[in-house]
Design a protein around this motif. Structure first.
Motif, mmCIF file in Angstrom:
data_model
loop_
_atom_site.group_PDB
_atom_site.id
_atom_site.type_symbol
_atom_site.label_atom_id
_atom_site.label_comp_id
_atom_site.label_asym_id
_atom_site.label_seq_id
_atom_site.Cartn_x
_atom_site.Cartn_y
_atom_site.Cartn_z
ATOM 1 N N LEU A 55 41.546 35.756 30.812
ATOM 2 C CA LEU A 55 42.762 36.240 31.463
ATOM 3 C C LEU A 55 42.689 37.740 31.702
ATOM 4 O O LEU A 55 43.028 38.229 32.782
ATOM 5 N N ALA A 56 42.211 38.481 30.723
ATOM 6 C CA ALA A 56 42.087 39.941 30.866
ATOM 7 C C ALA A 56 41.085 40.288 31.969
ATOM 8 O O ALA A 56 41.319 41.190 32.781
ATOM 9 N N ALA A 57 39.969 39.569 32.030
ATOM 10 C CA ALA A 57 38.975 39.822 33.073
ATOM 11 C C ALA A 57 39.544 39.515 34.452
ATOM 12 O O ALA A 57 39.282 40.232 35.420
ATOM 13 N N THR A 58 40.329 38.464 34.554
ATOM 14 C CA THR A 58 40.939 38.103 35.834
ATOM 15 C C THR A 58 41.947 39.154 36.286
ATOM 16 O O THR A 58 41.993 39.520 37.466
ATOM 17 N N LEU A 59 42.731 39.644 35.368
ATOM 18 C CA LEU A 59 43.735 40.646 35.721
ATOM 19 C C LEU A 59 43.103 41.983 36.084
ATOM 20 O O LEU A 59 43.668 42.751 36.870
ATOM 21 N N MET A 60 41.953 42.280 35.534
ATOM 22 C CA MET A 60 41.300 43.557 35.817
ATOM 23 C C MET A 60 40.414 43.487 37.059
ATOM 24 O O MET A 60 39.928 44.507 37.526
ATOM 25 N N ALA A 61 40.198 42.291 37.590
ATOM 26 C CA ALA A 61 39.372 42.150 38.785
ATOM 27 C C ALA A 61 40.062 42.852 39.948
ATOM 28 O O ALA A 61 41.285 42.812 40.082
ATOM 29 N N PRO A 62 39.273 43.486 40.790
ATOM 30 C CA PRO A 62 39.895 44.197 41.910
ATOM 31 C C PRO A 62 40.529 43.235 42.899
ATOM 32 O O PRO A 62 39.958 42.209 43.230
ATOM 33 N N GLY A 63 41.704 43.565 43.338
ATOM 34 C CA GLY A 63 42.414 42.785 44.343
ATOM 35 C C GLY A 63 42.189 43.398 45.710
ATOM 36 O O GLY A 63 41.385 44.324 45.874
#
Length: 162
Positions: free
Chosen positions: A17-25
């Protein structure tokens, strides 16, 4: 028997979840100092910017581009909207200044109709050519072979005997 420690599944889920939220949008090229105070005008500016091509990035609209020319075009669009121009008037102004290439969706008027029609015209021409070719092959295979005349047979025998 497995003697190693098994990782805690909830810890893995938290890490995922943390990796997904930190992925660039998706990043937009619009900078905070460009944004208009009137939300309706800003929305119109964003809609117009999505239909205008960045002349540096080619297939990217000016709303997403970080190029200086795209920034200048975004500011120009916003200035025209603040001045009271309609959406069509803004687009016409930009097209008059930079040419029709600035539109991501070119019009079908003028010489552009040929570009829009070229694909279907070429398809029809190729189908017509294939039909004529196949019809010609069919006719050629239907023609009966004729026997050689006596004179032709004598001449062929002379040639082969040499």
């Amino acid at each position: 028997m497995n003697t190693g420690k098994t990782p805690n599944r909830s810890l893995l889920y938290v890490a995922l979840l943390a990796a997904t939220l930190m992925a660039p949008g998706p990043s937009y090229g619009v900078e905070p100092d460009e944004i208009l105070e009137d939300p309706q005008l800003e929305e119109r500016a964003r809609l117009l910017s999505q239909d205008l091509r960045c002349l540096v990035c080619r297939n990217e609209n000016i709303d997403e581009s970080n190029a200086e020319l795209a920034r200048d075009l975004r500011i120009l669009v916003r200035e025209r909207l603040v001045a009271g121009d309609s959406n069509d008037a803004v687009i016409d102004f930009v097209v008059d200044r930079y040419g029709e290439y600035v539109l991501l969706k070119p019009t079908t008027t003028g010489a552009n109709w040929l570009l829009w029609a070229a694909g279907p015209i070429m398809l029809l021409m190729s189908l017509l050519t294939a039909g004529v070719f196949l019809r010609g092959r069919k006719r050629a295979s239907e023609t009966p072979e004729t026997e050689l005349s006596e004179d032709e047979q004598k001449r062929l025998k002379e040639i082969l005997d040499r």
